[in-house]
Motif scaffolding. Structure first.
Motif, PDB file in Angstrom:
ATOM      1  N   THR A   1      23.608 -10.917  20.814  1.00 43.42           N
ATOM      2  CA  THR A   1      23.357 -12.059  19.938  1.00 43.42           C
ATOM      3  C   THR A   1      22.135 -11.791  19.064  1.00 43.42           C
ATOM      4  OG1 THR A   1      21.727 -13.367  21.188  1.00 43.42           O
ATOM      5  CG2 THR A   1      24.017 -13.461  21.950  1.00 43.42           C
TER       6      THR A   1
ATOM      7  N   LEU B   1      22.295 -21.077  21.321  1.00 46.25           N
ATOM      8  CA  LEU B   1      23.313 -20.192  20.770  1.00 46.25           C
ATOM      9  C   LEU B   1      24.698 -20.725  21.124  1.00 46.25           C
ATOM     10  CD1 LEU B   1      21.615 -16.862  21.888  1.00 46.25           C
ATOM     11  CD2 LEU B   1      21.676 -17.769  19.555  1.00 46.25           C
TER      12      LEU B   1
ATOM     13  N   HIS C   1      30.381 -15.775  20.726  1.00 48.53           N
ATOM     14  CA  HIS C   1      29.993 -14.524  21.375  1.00 48.53           C
ATOM     15  C   HIS C   1      30.966 -14.208  22.511  1.00 48.53           C
ATOM     16  CE1 HIS C   1      26.266 -16.187  19.560  1.00 48.53           C
ATOM     17  NE2 HIS C   1      26.108 -14.931  19.202  1.00 48.53           N
TER      18      HIS C   1
END
Length: 415
Positions: free
Chosen positions: A189, A259, A264
């Motif tokens: 990330t 996040l 992801h």
């Protein structure tokens, strides 16, 4: 097999190679490189068999302790690939945080690039590598080893299994499944506000329900500075792989960092931990790297794979000089090396660190002066004075004695 030609080595007719190494990752390639440095005549008679083709993707957090790179440097090997160097570590526990810096202690690499670079160096030093060749079975007898591959049968005087957690060689030898098993998941990330600086590895052990930790490591993907994040879980006695899914824990970790988990995709992998009472050789075949077992506490694999190769090369150079090599004493040889002692200690720690005594060990890490610094210095291969080690041992013993007196510890889980 195109690379294999029938050869006669010292009157031993019918062997394609003196030694075949199954697996072209850091453990297998390091075994070949250290063996070529120690016994150059063996380099032309050694074959590494790798089922994929370089560069091949390998899911791995990618941290290499500098102690392993110093071992490679001693034989003139340095793999030049994009990497993120680190000088410090932050450990978050239920007892608090500890952060130390010791200087250059290692780097984080991408395995696709690192393994391809290591393979190129091995080839330049005369080691033959057969890519895209899968080993499907193995038969070991008194005169040698027969390996069945996707390109046909191959004969060798001896073999090394460096084929990772799902080792075909280990299964072919009839060795029992590992008692220490672990599962992990990771993503790459962008950076987040709570991350430490890019020269710091972050291990988070603050979740008491996780027999493991979360990690945040600096990494470089292409030319982009990113952060590799993941969750490592050691399976304790009675636990199953599906319980307490590491993927759900990673998603929660990402959300806590602000996040989006959906952005992801997870990359999952399994690991095998070292256990001192599990056999790591049979006949003319021995195991190295994760096929034999790595650190069950942290799952550290790359540095230990390289050091496995260093130890195996010294061992093999002597055994292959004999008319009838046999590797039954590989385990006892290994435990006398610095790597073997390290693995033995980490096995003992794992049984306690993730058991009822965990809070005591976390308090020790935070409260015992010099403990975190010494552990990280060791990871980085930095010199440790014997007097400093003895003084730390005394402080740690006093701390644990006080802990035991105030909070009696239950026995660690058996495994």
């Amino acid at each position: 097999m195109a690379a294999a030609r029938r050869r006669d080595y010292g009157g031993r007719v019918g062997h394609d190679y003196e030694l075949v190494i199954v697996g072209g990752g850091p453990a297998g390639l390091s075994t070949a490189l250290f063996l070529a440095a120690r016994a150059p005549s063996l380099a032309a008679r050694t074959l590494v068999v790798e089922r994929a083709r370089y560069p091949r993707e390998k899911v791995c957090a990618g941290a290499i302790g500098a102690r392993a790179e110093r071992a490679l440097a001693a034989i003139g090997v340095r793999v030049e690939v994009p990497s993120a160097g680190f000088e410090g570590v932050r450990v978050t526990t239920g007892a608090g945080d500890v952060e130390v810096r010791v200087g250059r202690a290692g780097r984080v690499v991408r395995r696709a690039e690192y393994d391809a670079g290591l393979a190129a160096i091995a080839r330049a030093r005369g080691v033959a590598i057969a890519e895209g060749a899968s080993v499907t079975g193995l038969e070991a007898g008194g005169e040698g080893v027969t390996l069945h591959t996707s390109r046909g049968a191959l004969r060798a005087r001896a073999a090394v299994g460096a084929d990772g957690v799902g080792s075909v060689v280990r299964r072919a030898l009839g060795l029992r499944p590992a008692r220490w098993r672990a599962q992990a998941v990771e993503v790459d990330t962008e950076a987040a506000p709570r991350d430490p600086g890019r020269a710091t590895l972050h291990f988070d052990l603050s979740d008491p329900t996780l027999s493991g930790y979360a990690w945040h490591f600096p990494t470089v993907v292409g030319d982009r500075p990113l952060v590799c994040r993941g969750v490592y879980r050691l399976l304790l006695p009675g636990e199953r792989a599906g319980e307490g899914d590491v993927g759900a824990r990673l998603d929660a970790l990402l959300e806590a960092r602000g996040l989006d988990p959906a952005a992801h995709p997870h990359k999952r992998f399994a690991e095998r931990g070292f256990h001192p009472h599990e056999p790591v050789a049979r006949g003319r075949v021995l195991l190295v790297g994760e096929a034999a077992g790595i650190d069950p506490v942290s799952g550290e694999g790359i540095a230990q794979a390289i050091l496995y190769g260093q130890a195996a090369a010294s061992y093999l150079a002597g055994r292959l000089a004999r008319a009838s090599p046999a590797f039954g004493d590989w385990a006892s040889y290994l435990v006398r090396t610095s790597l073997g002692r390290d693995l033995y200690v980490r096995h003992a720690i794992a049984r306690r660190l993730f058991g009822p005594a965990r809070p005591a060990y976390e308090r020790a890490l935070c409260d015992v002066r010099g403990l975190a610094e010494l552990a990280f210095a060791y990871f980085g291969g930095l010199p440790i004075a014997p007097a400093a080690l003895a003084a730390l041992g005394a402080r740690l013993a006093r701390h644990l004695w006080r802990e035991r007196a105030s909070r009696p510890l239950r026995p660690a889980p058996s495994l």
